[in-house]
Design a protein around this motif. Sequence first.
Motif, PDB file in Angstrom:
ATOM      1  N   ILE A   1     -96.757 -81.946 -53.986  1.00 59.67           N
ATOM      2  CA  ILE A   1     -95.461 -82.033 -54.675  1.00 59.67           C
ATOM      3  C   ILE A   1     -95.006 -83.492 -54.612  1.00 59.67           C
ATOM      4  O   ILE A   1     -94.759 -84.024 -53.524  1.00 59.67           O
ATOM      5  CB  ILE A   1     -94.413 -81.131 -53.993  1.00 59.67           C
ATOM      6  N   PRO A   2     -94.931 -84.181 -55.748  1.00 61.14           N
ATOM      7  CA  PRO A   2     -94.645 -85.624 -55.740  1.00 61.14           C
ATOM      8  C   PRO A   2     -93.421 -86.006 -54.916  1.00 61.14           C
ATOM      9  O   PRO A   2     -93.475 -86.951 -54.120  1.00 61.14           O
ATOM     10  CB  PRO A   2     -94.445 -85.941 -57.228  1.00 61.14           C
ATOM     11  N   SER A   3     -92.320 -85.285 -55.079  1.00 61.22           N
ATOM     12  CA  SER A   3     -91.100 -85.640 -54.358  1.00 61.22           C
ATOM     13  C   SER A   3     -91.282 -85.463 -52.844  1.00 61.22           C
ATOM     14  O   SER A   3     -90.741 -86.246 -52.054  1.00 61.22           O
ATOM     15  CB  SER A   3     -89.931 -84.779 -54.839  1.00 61.22           C
ATOM     16  N   MET A   4     -92.050 -84.455 -52.455  1.00 62.28           N
ATOM     17  CA  MET A   4     -92.263 -84.227 -51.032  1.00 62.28           C
ATOM     18  C   MET A   4     -93.214 -85.277 -50.445  1.00 62.28           C
ATOM     19  O   MET A   4     -93.021 -85.743 -49.318  1.00 62.28           O
ATOM     20  CB  MET A   4     -92.848 -82.827 -50.795  1.00 62.28           C
ATOM     21  N   ARG A   5     -94.243 -85.648 -51.213  1.00 61.64           N
ATOM     22  CA  ARG A   5     -95.181 -86.654 -50.737  1.00 61.64           C
ATOM     23  C   ARG A   5     -94.466 -87.989 -50.505  1.00 61.64           C
ATOM     24  O   ARG A   5     -94.669 -88.659 -49.482  1.00 61.64           O
ATOM     25  CB  ARG A   5     -96.319 -86.828 -51.749  1.00 61.64           C
ATOM     26  N   LEU A   6     -93.609 -88.358 -51.438  1.00 62.17           N
ATOM     27  CA  LEU A   6     -92.845 -89.607 -51.290  1.00 62.17           C
ATOM     28  C   LEU A   6     -91.898 -89.540 -50.103  1.00 62.17           C
ATOM     29  O   LEU A   6     -91.739 -90.506 -49.360  1.00 62.17           O
ATOM     30  CB  LEU A   6     -92.068 -89.887 -52.580  1.00 62.17           C
ATOM     31  N   ARG A   7     -91.274 -88.367 -49.920  1.00 63.00           N
ATOM     32  CA  ARG A   7     -90.324 -88.226 -48.813  1.00 63.00           C
ATOM     33  C   ARG A   7     -91.047 -88.272 -47.464  1.00 63.00           C
ATOM     34  O   ARG A   7     -90.568 -88.892 -46.517  1.00 63.00           O
ATOM     35  CB  ARG A   7     -89.564 -86.900 -48.960  1.00 63.00           C
ATOM     36  N   LEU A   8     -92.205 -87.621 -47.380  1.00 63.69           N
ATOM     37  CA  LEU A   8     -92.978 -87.662 -46.148  1.00 63.69           C
ATOM     38  C   LEU A   8     -93.421 -89.081 -45.815  1.00 63.69           C
ATOM     39  O   LEU A   8     -93.357 -89.521 -44.656  1.00 63.69           O
ATOM     40  CB  LEU A   8     -94.206 -86.756 -46.274  1.00 63.69           C
ATOM     41  N   LYS A   9     -93.866 -89.828 -46.834  1.00 65.17           N
ATOM     42  CA  LYS A   9     -94.289 -91.211 -46.610  1.00 65.17           C
ATOM     43  C   LYS A   9     -93.122 -92.049 -46.118  1.00 65.17           C
ATOM     44  O   LYS A   9     -93.270 -92.865 -45.198  1.00 65.17           O
ATOM     45  CB  LYS A   9     -94.859 -91.796 -47.891  1.00 65.17           C
ATOM     46  N   ALA A  10     -91.947 -91.836 -46.715  1.00 65.84           N
ATOM     47  CA  ALA A  10     -90.765 -92.593 -46.311  1.00 65.84           C
ATOM     48  C   ALA A  10     -90.389 -92.289 -44.863  1.00 65.84           C
ATOM     49  O   ALA A  10     -90.030 -93.192 -44.095  1.00 65.84           O
ATOM     50  CB  ALA A  10     -89.600 -92.278 -47.241  1.00 65.84           C
ATOM     51  N   LEU A  11     -90.487 -91.015 -44.478  1.00 69.23           N
ATOM     52  CA  LEU A  11     -90.140 -90.631 -43.111  1.00 69.23           C
ATOM     53  C   LEU A  11     -91.125 -91.234 -42.108  1.00 69.23           C
ATOM     54  O   LEU A  11     -90.727 -91.711 -41.036  1.00 69.23           O
ATOM     55  CB  LEU A  11     -90.141 -89.102 -42.982  1.00 69.23           C
ATOM     56  N   ILE A  12     -92.412 -91.235 -42.458  1.00 69.31           N
ATOM     57  CA  ILE A  12     -93.425 -91.792 -41.560  1.00 69.31           C
ATOM     58  C   ILE A  12     -93.275 -93.301 -41.449  1.00 69.31           C
ATOM     59  O   ILE A  12     -93.374 -93.874 -40.348  1.00 69.31           O
ATOM     60  CB  ILE A  12     -94.834 -91.408 -42.049  1.00 69.31           C
ATOM     61  N   ASP A  13     -93.032 -93.967 -42.583  1.00 65.57           N
ATOM     62  CA  ASP A  13     -92.874 -95.419 -42.562  1.00 65.57           C
ATOM     63  C   ASP A  13     -91.642 -95.832 -41.775  1.00 65.57           C
ATOM     64  O   ASP A  13     -91.642 -96.866 -41.092  1.00 65.57           O
ATOM     65  CB  ASP A  13     -92.774 -95.960 -43.997  1.00 65.57           C
ATOM     66  N   ALA A  14     -90.579 -95.023 -41.857  1.00 67.08           N
ATOM     67  CA  ALA A  14     -89.337 -95.359 -41.162  1.00 67.08           C
ATOM     68  C   ALA A  14     -89.455 -95.152 -39.651  1.00 67.08           C
ATOM     69  O   ALA A  14     -88.803 -95.848 -38.873  1.00 67.08           O
ATOM     70  CB  ALA A  14     -88.184 -94.521 -41.712  1.00 67.08           C
ATOM     71  N   ASP A  15     -90.278 -94.225 -39.238  1.00 67.04           N
ATOM     72  CA  ASP A  15     -90.446 -93.913 -37.823  1.00 67.04           C
ATOM     73  C   ASP A  15     -91.896 -93.570 -37.565  1.00 67.04           C
ATOM     74  O   ASP A  15     -92.333 -92.448 -37.762  1.00 67.04           O
ATOM     75  CB  ASP A  15     -89.534 -92.721 -37.438  1.00 67.04           C
ATOM     76  N   PRO A  16     -92.695 -94.555 -37.122  1.00 63.96           N
ATOM     77  CA  PRO A  16     -94.135 -94.321 -36.895  1.00 63.96           C
ATOM     78  C   PRO A  16     -94.401 -93.141 -35.974  1.00 63.96           C
ATOM     79  O   PRO A  16     -95.425 -92.465 -36.119  1.00 63.96           O
ATOM     80  CB  PRO A  16     -94.599 -95.631 -36.274  1.00 63.96           C
ATOM     81  N   ALA A  17     -93.512 -92.886 -35.029  1.00 69.70           N
ATOM     82  CA  ALA A  17     -93.716 -91.767 -34.098  1.00 69.70           C
ATOM     83  C   ALA A  17     -93.691 -90.424 -34.820  1.00 69.70           C
ATOM     84  O   ALA A  17     -94.211 -89.422 -34.326  1.00 69.70           O
ATOM     85  CB  ALA A  17     -92.631 -91.784 -33.013  1.00 69.70           C
ATOM     86  N   PHE A  18     -93.076 -90.397 -36.022  1.00 69.53           N
ATOM     87  CA  PHE A  18     -92.994 -89.154 -36.806  1.00 69.53           C
ATOM     88  C   PHE A  18     -94.386 -88.643 -37.133  1.00 69.53           C
ATOM     89  O   PHE A  18     -94.621 -87.439 -37.198  1.00 69.53           O
ATOM     90  CB  PHE A  18     -92.196 -89.430 -38.097  1.00 69.53           C
ATOM     91  N   GLY A  19     -95.298 -89.550 -37.359  1.00 72.95           N
ATOM     92  CA  GLY A  19     -96.674 -89.155 -37.717  1.00 72.95           C
ATOM     93  C   GLY A  19     -97.649 -89.202 -36.568  1.00 72.95           C
ATOM     94  O   GLY A  19     -98.844 -89.027 -36.749  1.00 72.95           O
ATOM     95  N   ASP A  20     -97.136 -89.449 -35.341  1.00 71.61           N
ATOM     96  CA  ASP A  20     -97.998 -89.526 -34.163  1.00 71.61           C
ATOM     97  C   ASP A  20     -98.220 -88.145 -33.599  1.00 71.61           C
ATOM     98  O   ASP A  20     -97.315 -87.542 -33.022  1.00 71.61           O
ATOM     99  CB  ASP A  20     -97.340 -90.439 -33.118  1.00 71.61           C
ATOM    100  N   THR A  21     -99.416 -87.606 -33.744  1.00 71.54           N
ATOM    101  CA  THR A  21     -99.679 -86.225 -33.303  1.00 71.54           C
ATOM    102  C   THR A  21     -99.675 -86.109 -31.778  1.00 71.54           C
ATOM    103  O   THR A  21     -99.612 -85.008 -31.247  1.00 71.54           O
ATOM    104  CB  THR A  21    -101.040 -85.742 -33.839  1.00 71.54           C
ATOM    105  N   ASP A  22     -99.749 -87.248 -31.057  1.00 72.23           N
ATOM    106  CA  ASP A  22     -99.738 -87.206 -29.597  1.00 72.23           C
ATOM    107  C   ASP A  22     -98.327 -87.300 -29.029  1.00 72.23           C
ATOM    108  O   ASP A  22     -98.145 -87.209 -27.824  1.00 72.23           O
ATOM    109  CB  ASP A  22    -100.581 -88.341 -29.014  1.00 72.23           C
ATOM    110  N   ALA A  23     -97.334 -87.497 -29.906  1.00 67.75           N
ATOM    111  CA  ALA A  23     -95.968 -87.667 -29.415  1.00 67.75           C
ATOM    112  C   ALA A  23     -95.397 -86.353 -28.968  1.00 67.75           C
ATOM    113  O   ALA A  23     -95.770 -85.301 -29.470  1.00 67.75           O
ATOM    114  CB  ALA A  23     -95.095 -88.259 -30.524  1.00 67.75           C
TER     115      ALA A  23
END
Length: 232
Positions: free
Chosen positions: A210-232
């Motif tokens: 879903i384009p809007s969701m993909r962009l939102r997920l990327k924005a969230l990860i870029d804003a907070d690297p820990a968001f995408g850290d599976t070990d966090a």
Amino acid sequence: MALIEKRQAANSSGSYIRLFGDPDLGRLISRVHGAVIASGSELEKMISTRVKTIDDLDTFLCQEIMPEGVFLATKKMVKKCRAFTHRNSEPDFVLFRRRGGKQSCHLIELKDGHVFDTKKAQAERTAIHDFASRNGQHIHYKIQTHFCAFNQERRQDIVAGFKNRIHVDEAMTGREFCALLEIDYDEIVTMRQRDQAANRDYFLKELAAIPSMRLRLKALIDADPAFGDTDA
């Protein structure tokens, strides 16, 4: 476990669309909800295919002494039984069991979950006890009522989930239910778990598609690297 991939969005998916403000996401969540509902029906089928079922419940009830073994009547079979008085309160299963000269009848409500609001919990209890009181005279064996939360291991948790509307002796774990049926609980659990990874991957792929969701997920990860850290 039911696969999300196999489900279609319901006509009522508009409520999910309004909740998230995105039509594609709303329809995806509707499909998830459909898979959750289908999982309960799938569980009932997995159980009924592993136990000898009763083809004619009226004939079976005419026996004062049942054959040795375990015999199962599904809700559909119970609804067809002419001996019973029906008020749309049939249990999911009526189980008949004879072992060691002792025979019994078990009225069972089967739940995939175990937490219900007070109104629902009370309605479930009232329905099964009403069925037992109306139809007990047609059953020649000792009747017991059970509320089985298939995925729970403790009766106390089931009672709490039913807002203490049921007695602890009525609560039944999935393992206890399968022991009564003389089938393998762990086998059923393992079979249902096989589709979990497929459901996770499918959901994430569809979400990212879903384009809007993909962009939102990327924005969230870029804003907070820990968001995408599976070990966090």
